[in-house]
Design a protein around this motif. Structure first.
Motif, PDB file in Angstrom:
ATOM      1  N   TRP A  64      36.038 -50.368  79.679  1.00 50.24           N
ATOM      2  CA  TRP A  64      35.435 -51.702  79.717  1.00 50.24           C
ATOM      3  C   TRP A  64      34.933 -52.098  78.332  1.00 50.24           C
ATOM      4  O   TRP A  64      35.169 -53.224  77.869  1.00 50.24           O
ATOM      5  CB  TRP A  64      34.279 -51.739  80.722  1.00 50.24           C
ATOM      6  N   SER A  65      34.233 -51.200  77.681  1.00 51.00           N
ATOM      7  CA  SER A  65      33.725 -51.486  76.329  1.00 51.00           C
ATOM      8  C   SER A  65      34.878 -51.758  75.373  1.00 51.00           C
ATOM      9  O   SER A  65      34.801 -52.656  74.512  1.00 51.00           O
ATOM     10  CB  SER A  65      32.883 -50.313  75.821  1.00 51.00           C
ATOM     11  N   TYR A  66      35.943 -50.998  75.516  1.00 56.52           N
ATOM     12  CA  TYR A  66      37.121 -51.211  74.670  1.00 56.52           C
ATOM     13  C   TYR A  66      37.725 -52.591  74.929  1.00 56.52           C
ATOM     14  O   TYR A  66      38.117 -53.299  73.982  1.00 56.52           O
ATOM     15  CB  TYR A  66      38.147 -50.116  74.948  1.00 56.52           C
ATOM     16  N   ALA A  67      37.795 -52.993  76.191  1.00 56.69           N
ATOM     17  CA  ALA A  67      38.338 -54.316  76.530  1.00 56.69           C
ATOM     18  C   ALA A  67      37.554 -55.421  75.825  1.00 56.69           C
ATOM     19  O   ALA A  67      38.132 -56.344  75.233  1.00 56.69           O
ATOM     20  CB  ALA A  67      38.299 -54.532  78.044  1.00 56.69           C
ATOM     21  N   PHE A  68      36.239 -55.329  75.851  1.00 55.27           N
ATOM     22  CA  PHE A  68      35.414 -56.357  75.213  1.00 55.27           C
ATOM     23  C   PHE A  68      35.572 -56.338  73.692  1.00 55.27           C
ATOM     24  O   PHE A  68      35.483 -57.381  73.043  1.00 55.27           O
ATOM     25  CB  PHE A  68      33.954 -56.167  75.609  1.00 55.27           C
ATOM     26  N   SER A  69      35.816 -55.164  73.132  1.00 61.45           N
ATOM     27  CA  SER A  69      36.024 -55.083  71.682  1.00 61.45           C
ATOM     28  C   SER A  69      37.308 -55.792  71.268  1.00 61.45           C
ATOM     29  O   SER A  69      37.397 -56.339  70.160  1.00 61.45           O
ATOM     30  CB  SER A  69      36.062 -53.620  71.229  1.00 61.45           C
ATOM     31  N   LEU A  70      38.309 -55.802  72.157  1.00 58.59           N
ATOM     32  CA  LEU A  70      39.558 -56.499  71.853  1.00 58.59           C
ATOM     33  C   LEU A  70      39.341 -58.002  71.775  1.00 58.59           C
ATOM     34  O   LEU A  70      40.001 -58.696  70.981  1.00 58.59           O
ATOM     35  CB  LEU A  70      40.613 -56.185  72.919  1.00 58.59           C
ATOM     36  N   PHE A  71      38.421 -58.536  72.598  1.00 64.67           N
ATOM     37  CA  PHE A  71      38.130 -59.972  72.546  1.00 64.67           C
ATOM     38  C   PHE A  71      37.665 -60.363  71.143  1.00 64.67           C
ATOM     39  O   PHE A  71      38.057 -61.411  70.620  1.00 64.67           O
ATOM     40  CB  PHE A  71      37.041 -60.345  73.554  1.00 64.67           C
ATOM     41  N   ALA A  72      36.825 -59.533  70.564  1.00 63.97           N
ATOM     42  CA  ALA A  72      36.290 -59.834  69.240  1.00 63.97           C
ATOM     43  C   ALA A  72      37.328 -59.590  68.150  1.00 63.97           C
ATOM     44  O   ALA A  72      37.453 -60.372  67.202  1.00 63.97           O
ATOM     45  CB  ALA A  72      35.048 -58.977  68.973  1.00 63.97           C
ATOM     46  N   LYS A  73      38.088 -58.522  68.295  1.00 63.93           N
ATOM     47  CA  LYS A  73      39.017 -58.130  67.231  1.00 63.93           C
ATOM     48  C   LYS A  73      40.212 -59.068  67.128  1.00 63.93           C
ATOM     49  O   LYS A  73      40.669 -59.388  66.022  1.00 63.93           O
ATOM     50  CB  LYS A  73      39.493 -56.698  67.465  1.00 63.93           C
ATOM     51  N   TYR A  74      40.748 -59.522  68.273  1.00 60.75           N
ATOM     52  CA  TYR A  74      41.997 -60.280  68.241  1.00 60.75           C
ATOM     53  C   TYR A  74      41.853 -61.729  68.702  1.00 60.75           C
ATOM     54  O   TYR A  74      42.861 -62.424  68.877  1.00 60.75           O
ATOM     55  CB  TYR A  74      43.046 -59.577  69.112  1.00 60.75           C
ATOM     56  N   GLY A  75      40.635 -62.196  68.891  1.00 59.96           N
ATOM     57  CA  GLY A  75      40.427 -63.568  69.325  1.00 59.96           C
ATOM     58  C   GLY A  75      40.786 -64.574  68.259  1.00 59.96           C
ATOM     59  O   GLY A  75      40.781 -64.289  67.057  1.00 59.96           O
ATOM     60  N   ARG A  76      41.116 -65.786  68.679  1.00 55.43           N
ATOM     61  CA  ARG A  76      41.373 -66.944  67.806  1.00 55.43           C
ATOM     62  C   ARG A  76      42.562 -66.737  66.867  1.00 55.43           C
ATOM     63  O   ARG A  76      42.645 -67.337  65.808  1.00 55.43           O
ATOM     64  CB  ARG A  76      40.118 -67.282  66.985  1.00 55.43           C
ATOM     65  N   TYR A  77      43.483 -65.878  67.279  1.00 54.13           N
ATOM     66  CA  TYR A  77      44.662 -65.561  66.457  1.00 54.13           C
ATOM     67  C   TYR A  77      44.277 -65.029  65.082  1.00 54.13           C
ATOM     68  O   TYR A  77      44.948 -65.305  64.077  1.00 54.13           O
ATOM     69  CB  TYR A  77      45.594 -66.765  66.339  1.00 54.13           C
ATOM     70  N   TYR A  78      43.192 -64.271  65.052  1.00 56.70           N
ATOM     71  CA  TYR A  78      42.786 -63.524  63.866  1.00 56.70           C
ATOM     72  C   TYR A  78      42.777 -62.037  64.201  1.00 56.70           C
ATOM     73  O   TYR A  78      42.833 -61.629  65.362  1.00 56.70           O
ATOM     74  CB  TYR A  78      41.381 -63.918  63.408  1.00 56.70           C
ATOM     75  N   ILE A  79      42.683 -61.221  63.168  1.00 56.71           N
ATOM     76  CA  ILE A  79      42.369 -59.802  63.310  1.00 56.71           C
ATOM     77  C   ILE A  79      41.058 -59.601  62.573  1.00 56.71           C
ATOM     78  O   ILE A  79      41.014 -59.612  61.341  1.00 56.71           O
ATOM     79  CB  ILE A  79      43.467 -58.900  62.712  1.00 56.71           C
ATOM     80  N   THR A  80      39.973 -59.469  63.310  1.00 59.76           N
ATOM     81  CA  THR A  80      38.641 -59.425  62.716  1.00 59.76           C
ATOM     82  C   THR A  80      38.085 -58.008  62.809  1.00 59.76           C
ATOM     83  O   THR A  80      37.778 -57.516  63.894  1.00 59.76           O
ATOM     84  CB  THR A  80      37.692 -60.410  63.434  1.00 59.76           C
ATOM     85  N   GLU A  81      37.958 -57.370  61.666  1.00 55.29           N
ATOM     86  CA  GLU A  81      37.439 -55.998  61.609  1.00 55.29           C
ATOM     87  C   GLU A  81      35.955 -55.972  61.260  1.00 55.29           C
ATOM     88  O   GLU A  81      35.247 -55.036  61.594  1.00 55.29           O
ATOM     89  CB  GLU A  81      38.223 -55.180  60.577  1.00 55.29           C
ATOM     90  N   ASN A  82      35.483 -57.006  60.532  1.00 53.93           N
ATOM     91  CA  ASN A  82      34.085 -57.039  60.100  1.00 53.93           C
ATOM     92  C   ASN A  82      33.674 -58.494  59.908  1.00 53.93           C
ATOM     93  O   ASN A  82      34.444 -59.411  60.202  1.00 53.93           O
ATOM     94  CB  ASN A  82      33.899 -56.228  58.812  1.00 53.93           C
ATOM     95  N   GLU A  83      32.481 -58.701  59.385  1.00 52.97           N
ATOM     96  CA  GLU A  83      31.930 -60.054  59.259  1.00 52.97           C
ATOM     97  C   GLU A  83      32.250 -60.715  57.927  1.00 52.97           C
ATOM     98  O   GLU A  83      31.829 -61.852  57.678  1.00 52.97           O
ATOM     99  CB  GLU A  83      30.405 -60.013  59.439  1.00 52.97           C
ATOM    100  N   THR A  84      32.973 -60.042  57.059  1.00 54.72           N
ATOM    101  CA  THR A  84      33.257 -60.604  55.737  1.00 54.72           C
ATOM    102  C   THR A  84      34.714 -60.994  55.543  1.00 54.72           C
ATOM    103  O   THR A  84      35.036 -61.690  54.582  1.00 54.72           O
ATOM    104  CB  THR A  84      32.869 -59.601  54.632  1.00 54.72           C
ATOM    105  N   SER A  85      35.590 -60.561  56.416  1.00 56.41           N
ATOM    106  CA  SER A  85      36.999 -60.907  56.239  1.00 56.41           C
ATOM    107  C   SER A  85      37.718 -60.873  57.578  1.00 56.41           C
ATOM    108  O   SER A  85      37.308 -60.182  58.504  1.00 56.41           O
ATOM    109  CB  SER A  85      37.676 -59.942  55.263  1.00 56.41           C
ATOM    110  N   ALA A  86      38.810 -61.628  57.646  1.00 65.13           N
ATOM    111  CA  ALA A  86      39.661 -61.643  58.838  1.00 65.13           C
ATOM    112  C   ALA A  86      41.086 -61.948  58.396  1.00 65.13           C
ATOM    113  O   ALA A  86      41.311 -62.726  57.461  1.00 65.13           O
ATOM    114  CB  ALA A  86      39.179 -62.692  59.835  1.00 65.13           C
TER     115      ALA A  86
END
Length: 337
Positions: free
Chosen positions: A206-228
């Motif tokens: 479940w935690s992994y599923a929610f992490s995917l929302f943040a990482k791959y949302g909005r057609y970006y690959i977001t690893e941190n708060e400074t770059s995508a």
């Protein structure tokens, strides 16, 4: 097509075949269950039907449209899959994966378990028509559904995560066996040990599923708060006339040039690609029926410049001629005072 297990097949598949000892492993069987014929002519992750991001999942066709998709070994409507390792006592293990095999983690359960599986595997607080985070199946289904956003990218992440879970499961299996041997009730102890592991892994998924929302949302690959990084469409898809990205024009087409269908004598339809003809026809019609203001503007600029230069020259010539005529007119008179 000439093989199989149908009643009319002359050369059916055998019920079993001999293989070298050790050549078939649980990992290989799991890999087969996750397959979509990748790398073959039947590859469901290739072609326009798979979309720009190679999804092997297919919806149904409407009534009256005749055709077919290949059926993947990992079909998009799977509810569960499993790999069974036969054996007595603690040597019998079933590796159960919920939802589609290509987006699940196979978790081990004893064939001789003394207790039911964790409550998330048996609760009725949710079902396929009712979402519930108390249900283990939904954890894996959420990940699989979200993966369709960009299947090749996200599913590669999911399978890497699943294999890490399965590797931990192998070590946990050995640890539970070792602990069970020290217990007065080995089967019960082993069951409790593996059930606890499964319950923990479902919550972690479940935690992994929610992490995917943040990482791959909005057609970006977001690893941190400074770059995508952007998720980029493949060039072959963008250049397809049916997509229309490279054909876009302010006067149209805005949605690409679709393929057309020709009626065959049998009453069936067969799609015939006429992209080049349609494209040429479209641009010919455009040039006849509408002024291309962009090209007109390009021609108008030099025309105006030439006109201004011509007027300026004419003006200078006129001044010279006017001055000369005034001098000739003036020479015919005599000052009297």
């Amino acid at each position: 097509p000439e093989k199989g297990d149908g009643p009319q097949v002359r050369n059916p598949f055998p019920a079993s075949i001999p293989v070298p000892k050790g050549s078939i492993t649980r990992e290989k069987v799991m890999s087969v269950l996750r397959d979509h014929f990748e790398g073959t002519p039947y590859d469901l992750t290739a072609g326009m039907a798979a979309g720009p991001f190679g999804s092997p999942n297919r919806a149904a066709a409407p009534n009256g449209v005749i055709g077919s998709w290949e059926r993947a070994i990992s079909p998009d409507k799977s509810s569960f899959s499993y790999v069974a390792e036969a054996g007595a006592g603690l040597d019998g293990v079933v590796w159960l994966g919920l939802d589609r095999p290509h987006g699940t983690a196979f978790l081990p359960f004893w064939g001789a378990a003394m207790e039911p599986a964790p409550s998330s595997y048996s609760t009725h607080s949710g079902c396929q028509s009712k979402f519930s985070m108390d249900v283990a199946w939904w954890a894996y289904n959420v990940v699989n559904q979200y993966s369709d956003l960009n299947f090749k990218l996200i599913n590669a992440d999911v399978q890497k995560k699943a294999r890490a879970v399965e590797e931990r499961a192998v070590h946990k299996l050995a640890a539970c066996k070792a602990a069970a041997r020290q217990s007065d009730t080995p089967l019960r102890a082993a069951t409790t040990c593996l059930n606890g592991f499964a319950a923990e892994e479902v919550q972690a998924w479940w935690s992994y599923a929610f992490s995917l929302f943040a990482k791959y949302g909005r057609y970006y690959i977001t690893e941190n708060e400074t770059s995508a990084k952007d998720q980029v469409y493949p060039e072959w898809w963008l250049r397809s006339p049916d997509v229309g990205f490279t054909l876009w024009h302010k006067g149209g087409p805005y949605h690409g040039i679709p393929c057309v269908e020709h009626e065959l004598p049998t009453g069936t339809t067969k799609p015939i690609l006429q992209v080049e003809a349609l494209s040429s026809k479209h641009h010919a019609t455009e040039s006849l029926g509408r002024i291309d203001w962009h090209q007109f503007a390009l021609l108008l600029v030099p025309m105006c410049a030439i006109s201004l230069l011509s007027n300026a020259i004419s003006y200078r010539v006129g001044l010279r001629r006017g001055a000369a005529q005034s001098f000739e007119d003036a020479s015919g008179y005599v000052r009297v005072a």
